[in-house]
Write a protein that holds these residues in place. Structure first.
Motif, PDB file in Angstrom:
ATOM      1  N   GLY A  68      -1.181  52.098  21.646  1.00  0.00           N
ATOM      2  CA  GLY A  68      -0.276  53.236  21.539  1.00  0.00           C
ATOM      3  C   GLY A  68       0.526  53.598  22.775  1.00  0.00           C
ATOM      4  N   VAL A  69       0.559  52.706  23.761  1.00  0.00           N
ATOM      5  CA  VAL A  69       1.285  53.033  24.999  1.00  0.00           C
ATOM      6  C   VAL A  69       2.748  52.564  24.947  1.00  0.00           C
ATOM      7  CG1 VAL A  69      -0.813  52.970  26.404  1.00  0.00           C
ATOM      8  CG2 VAL A  69       0.593  50.922  26.227  1.00  0.00           C
ATOM      9  N   GLY A  70       3.121  51.930  23.831  1.00  0.00           N
ATOM     10  CA  GLY A  70       4.496  51.452  23.702  1.00  0.00           C
ATOM     11  C   GLY A  70       4.663  50.007  24.131  1.00  0.00           C
ATOM     12  N   LYS A  71       3.567  49.271  24.096  1.00  0.00           N
ATOM     13  CA  LYS A  71       3.588  47.859  24.524  1.00  0.00           C
ATOM     14  C   LYS A  71       4.566  47.028  23.691  1.00  0.00           C
ATOM     15  CE  LYS A  71       0.000  45.872  23.149  1.00  0.00           C
ATOM     16  NZ  LYS A  71       0.691  45.475  21.891  1.00  0.00           N
ATOM     17  N   SER A  72       4.510  47.191  22.363  1.00  0.00           N
ATOM     18  CA  SER A  72       5.365  46.350  21.506  1.00  0.00           C
ATOM     19  C   SER A  72       6.839  46.702  21.698  1.00  0.00           C
ATOM     20  CB  SER A  72       4.984  46.537  20.040  1.00  0.00           C
ATOM     21  OG  SER A  72       3.645  46.161  19.862  1.00  0.00           O
ATOM     22  N   THR A  73       7.129  47.973  21.866  1.00  0.00           N
ATOM     23  CA  THR A  73       8.512  48.390  22.111  1.00  0.00           C
ATOM     24  C   THR A  73       9.012  47.759  23.409  1.00  0.00           C
ATOM     25  OG1 THR A  73       8.018  50.478  21.009  1.00  0.00           O
ATOM     26  CG2 THR A  73       9.991  50.434  22.372  1.00  0.00           C
ATOM     27  N   ASN A  93       5.505  53.310  30.949  1.00  0.00           N
ATOM     28  CA  ASN A  93       6.246  53.732  29.755  1.00  0.00           C
ATOM     29  C   ASN A  93       5.934  55.185  29.443  1.00  0.00           C
ATOM     30  OD1 ASN A  93       8.008  53.364  27.559  1.00  0.00           O
ATOM     31  ND2 ASN A  93       6.276  53.077  26.174  1.00  0.00           N
ATOM     32  N   ASP A 151      -0.257  40.876  17.875  1.00  0.00           N
ATOM     33  CA  ASP A 151      -1.087  42.023  17.515  1.00  0.00           C
ATOM     34  C   ASP A 151      -1.397  41.930  16.025  1.00  0.00           C
ATOM     35  OD1 ASP A 151      -2.365  44.350  17.212  1.00  0.00           O
ATOM     36  OD2 ASP A 151      -0.823  45.616  18.102  1.00  0.00           O
ATOM     37  N   PRO A 163      11.723  56.161  30.398  1.00  0.00           N
ATOM     38  CA  PRO A 163      11.516  57.557  29.991  1.00  0.00           C
ATOM     39  C   PRO A 163      11.002  57.679  28.561  1.00  0.00           C
ATOM     40  CG  PRO A 163      13.864  57.059  30.174  1.00  0.00           C
ATOM     41  CD  PRO A 163      13.130  55.850  30.644  1.00  0.00           C
TER      42      PRO A 163
HETATM   43  N1  ATP Z   1       9.681  55.189  25.927  1.00  0.00           N
HETATM   44  C1  ATP Z   1       9.479  55.653  24.704  1.00  0.00           C
HETATM   45  N2  ATP Z   1      10.025  56.819  24.288  1.00  0.00           N
HETATM   46  C2  ATP Z   1       9.803  57.309  23.042  1.00  0.00           C
HETATM   47  N3  ATP Z   1       9.030  56.704  22.128  1.00  0.00           N
HETATM   48  C3  ATP Z   1       8.455  55.535  22.480  1.00  0.00           C
HETATM   49  C4  ATP Z   1       8.649  54.937  23.768  1.00  0.00           C
HETATM   50  N4  ATP Z   1       7.957  53.760  23.803  1.00  0.00           N
HETATM   51  C5  ATP Z   1       7.359  53.628  22.601  1.00  0.00           C
HETATM   52  N5  ATP Z   1       7.644  54.689  21.811  1.00  0.00           N
HETATM   53  C6  ATP Z   1       7.165  54.964  20.448  1.00  0.00           C
HETATM   54  O1  ATP Z   1       5.742  55.060  20.513  1.00  0.00           O
HETATM   55  C7  ATP Z   1       5.134  54.497  19.360  1.00  0.00           C
HETATM   56  C8  ATP Z   1       4.163  53.405  19.775  1.00  0.00           C
HETATM   57  O2  ATP Z   1       4.912  52.339  20.341  1.00  0.00           O
HETATM   58  P1  ATP Z   1       4.468  50.806  20.178  1.00  0.00           P
HETATM   59  O3  ATP Z   1       4.212  50.470  18.750  1.00  0.00           O
HETATM   60  O4  ATP Z   1       5.467  50.010  20.927  1.00  0.00           O
HETATM   61  O5  ATP Z   1       3.114  50.877  20.986  1.00  0.00           O
HETATM   62  P2  ATP Z   1       1.948  49.820  21.141  1.00  0.00           P
HETATM   63  O6  ATP Z   1       1.325  50.104  22.455  1.00  0.00           O
HETATM   64  O7  ATP Z   1       2.447  48.442  20.918  1.00  0.00           O
HETATM   65  O8  ATP Z   1       1.042  50.277  19.966  1.00  0.00           O
HETATM   66  P3  ATP Z   1      -0.219  49.520  19.341  1.00  0.00           P
HETATM   67  O9  ATP Z   1      -1.252  49.652  20.355  1.00  0.00           O
HETATM   68  O10 ATP Z   1      -0.469  50.313  18.091  1.00  0.00           O
HETATM   69  O11 ATP Z   1       0.209  48.111  19.079  1.00  0.00           O
HETATM   70  C9  ATP Z   1       6.293  54.001  18.487  1.00  0.00           C
HETATM   71  O12 ATP Z   1       6.605  54.974  17.526  1.00  0.00           O
HETATM   72  C10 ATP Z   1       7.442  53.845  19.468  1.00  0.00           C
HETATM   73  O13 ATP Z   1       8.706  54.023  18.852  1.00  0.00           O
END
Ligand code: ATP
Length: 259
Positions: A19-24, A176, A46, A213
């Protein structure tokens, strides 16, 4: 470890927790690398919660010919994800070894067709599956994605240690969800605290690659399948991802720098 034919380098994008936004980040860094002219693949490893279909807005299934699977091309990169083969409502319940063998197949049996870099969006965390992947894939380097809190709370350090233990160079940490920028007034607020990441990275002896941000545009574009690097290439956010891609490319291809 033997390199994978046709794939020059492999970049792991990892996080200490979910949930830290890794995939984004992985997606936008991959697109940033493509904007620099590299031939890029994105492997969404994943398997428990694949996100590439949604993040990249891909709704079709890959072509299969005999025992070859072809990645789907979108926004100039080649993408493969377990999510292409399953329905959103049916989460995969797999044991660790099954995950690892599926991923090995994905790296080696997918017809990537010649890549400069394969970006590997790792499953979140530092458990057995992640460790085995790090051991059994010829990784060129790794980037750790972390929130400001997560860095302070050592989750990111677990990620660093995992790669250190398997001798994979860590290219750096990306912070992130750093400063929150209000979409209405543009005012910055440091909801999760800010400014510590750079110092933390220095203390941990790894480069700090940049701070992204917490912004509505990033979330909305991720959810809409239009990552900011391609949908708003001139935005401040896209520029940050691209700068990170430039730093990563300098590590992946040091010989290009020397030219
Ligand atoms: N910098 C950012 N600003 C706003 N929202 C963000 C940002 N980065 C990621 N998000 C949002 O946060 C949520 C989680 O992002 P993401 O799926 O990339 O995380 P993850 O770490 O890959 O999650 P997981 O552990 O579930 O695979 C998504 O809804 C994404 O759109």
């Amino acid at each position: 470890m033997a390199p994978i034919p046709g794939i020059k380098t492999i970049l792991a994008v990892a996080s200490g927790k979910g949930g830290v936004g890794k995939s984004t980040c992985a997606t936008n860094i991959a697109l940033g690398l493509a904007s620099l002219g590299f031939r890029v693949g994105l492997l969404d490893a994943d398997i428990y919660g694949p996100s590439a279909p949604k993040l990249m807005g891909i709704h079709e299934q890959p072509r299969i010919e005999g025992d070859r699977v072809f990645p789907i091309e979108k926004y100039g990169i080649k993408v493969m994800s377990m999510g292409f083969f399953m329905e959103e409502e049916n989460p995969v319940i797999w044991r660790g070894p099954m995950v690892v063998s599926a991923l090995m197949q994905f790296t080696r049996e997918v017809d990537w067709g010649g890549l400069d870099v394969l970006v590997l969006d790792m499953p979140p965390g530092t458990g057995d599956a992640q460790l085995t992947m790090a051991q059994q894939t010829p990784l060129t380097g790794a980037v750790i994605i972390s929130t400001p809190q997560d860095l302070a709370l050592i989750d990111a350090r677990k990620g660093l240690n995992m790669f250190k233990n398997v001798d994979v160079p860590i290219y750096g940490i990306v912070e992130n969800m750093s400063t929150f920028i209000c979409p209405h007034c543009g005012k910055p607020s440091d909801i999760f605290g800010h400014g510590g990441a750079e110092e933390d990275a220095r203390r941990l002896g790894v480069p700090f690659l940049g701070a992204i941000p917490l912004h509505m545009d990033i979330r909305e574009n991720s959810d809409a399948g239009t990552p900011v690097v391609v949908s708003q290439p001139d935005s401040t956010h896209a520029q940050i991802y691209k700068k990170i891609a430039i730093k990563v490319a300098a590590r992946l291809f040091p010989e290009d720098d020397a030219e």
